[in-house]
Motif scaffolding. Sequence first.
Motif, mmCIF file in Angstrom:
data_model
loop_
_atom_site.group_PDB
_atom_site.id
_atom_site.type_symbol
_atom_site.label_atom_id
_atom_site.label_comp_id
_atom_site.label_asym_id
_atom_site.label_seq_id
_atom_site.Cartn_x
_atom_site.Cartn_y
_atom_site.Cartn_z
ATOM 1 N N GLU A 65 0.113 -18.736 -2.866
ATOM 2 C CA GLU A 65 0.115 -17.267 -2.853
ATOM 3 C C GLU A 65 -0.981 -16.734 -1.934
ATOM 4 O O GLU A 65 -0.779 -15.756 -1.221
ATOM 5 N N TYR A 66 -2.141 -17.385 -1.959
ATOM 6 C CA TYR A 66 -3.250 -16.952 -1.114
ATOM 7 C C TYR A 66 -2.914 -17.091 0.361
ATOM 8 O O TYR A 66 -3.083 -16.148 1.139
ATOM 9 N N VAL A 67 -2.430 -18.256 0.768
ATOM 10 C CA VAL A 67 -2.138 -18.440 2.189
ATOM 11 C C VAL A 67 -0.962 -17.563 2.616
ATOM 12 O O VAL A 67 -0.954 -17.056 3.740
ATOM 13 N N ILE A 68 -0.013 -17.340 1.734
ATOM 14 C CA ILE A 68 1.098 -16.425 2.053
ATOM 15 C C ILE A 68 0.548 -15.017 2.288
ATOM 16 O O ILE A 68 0.989 -14.323 3.206
ATOM 17 N N SER A 69 -0.458 -14.609 1.492
ATOM 18 C CA SER A 69 -1.056 -13.282 1.677
ATOM 19 C C SER A 69 -1.735 -13.149 3.032
ATOM 20 O O SER A 69 -1.947 -12.034 3.520
ATOM 21 N N LEU A 70 -2.068 -14.276 3.649
ATOM 22 C CA LEU A 70 -2.675 -14.291 4.987
ATOM 23 C C LEU A 70 -1.614 -14.394 6.088
ATOM 24 O O LEU A 70 -1.957 -14.501 7.254
ATOM 25 N N GLY A 71 -0.341 -14.413 5.687
ATOM 26 C CA GLY A 71 0.742 -14.537 6.657
ATOM 27 C C GLY A 71 1.073 -15.973 7.016
ATOM 28 O O GLY A 71 1.705 -16.238 8.040
ATOM 29 N N ILE A 72 0.636 -16.914 6.178
ATOM 30 C CA ILE A 72 0.858 -18.335 6.438
ATOM 31 C C ILE A 72 1.926 -18.836 5.471
ATOM 32 O O ILE A 72 1.683 -18.946 4.267
ATOM 33 N N GLY A 73 3.111 -19.112 6.008
ATOM 34 C CA GLY A 73 4.202 -19.655 5.203
ATOM 35 C C GLY A 73 4.247 -21.167 5.313
ATOM 36 O O GLY A 73 3.331 -21.806 5.842
ATOM 37 N N ARG A 74 5.323 -21.750 4.831
ATOM 38 C CA ARG A 74 5.475 -23.213 4.817
ATOM 39 C C ARG A 74 5.302 -23.810 6.216
ATOM 40 O O ARG A 74 4.571 -24.787 6.396
ATOM 41 N N ASP A 75 5.973 -23.244 7.227
ATOM 42 C CA ASP A 75 5.892 -23.808 8.583
ATOM 43 C C ASP A 75 4.487 -23.674 9.168
ATOM 44 O O ASP A 75 3.956 -24.613 9.763
#
Length: 179
Positions: A65-75
Amino acid sequence: NAVDAVASRDVVAMAKHLCGEATDLALRACFGRGPRARTNFRVRGVAFATCCHHRCAWNTYVNREYVISLGIGRDEFEYLTKISSWATLATNADAETAGEHASGAVHFDASHAFDDVTDEEKLKLGRLAKRILDEGRARWCQSQGLSAKLEAFVPRTTSPENVILLARDDAVDERVGVP
């Protein structure tokens, strides 16, 4: 077994150079997350020296959730973990003191996107990638009710893998009078 030995006890988990996704798996084990987790002990603190961030995995990372909030998805996460290896790039002067983790960067094809990036810039990007991953872990510990921080435990000249995740249960400290 060892887990039964700490049943209903307060424990502190410690590990030096807990490589890649092993940090995330250990955090989940400490806080009873996962299909085979046992929660018959109370983790009052953790001290994990993280390393080998290039071996982190999306499926086991504790704070997607944290990295997604930074715009970092799976890829992007895959690139982030690979870029993290740049933090261990050693110059010739550092090579003798950099230790076991100075083996160099993980190479990957990003369509030559990094052709013009200097070694100094790669070093900084690698450190930033590691910090993002470790910051997510610290925030995850906070979501579990612990105070958490990241600190350098040795100088970078001793090891480029010099960050430790420290987290503790402040409620225990209040009960026993620790400042």
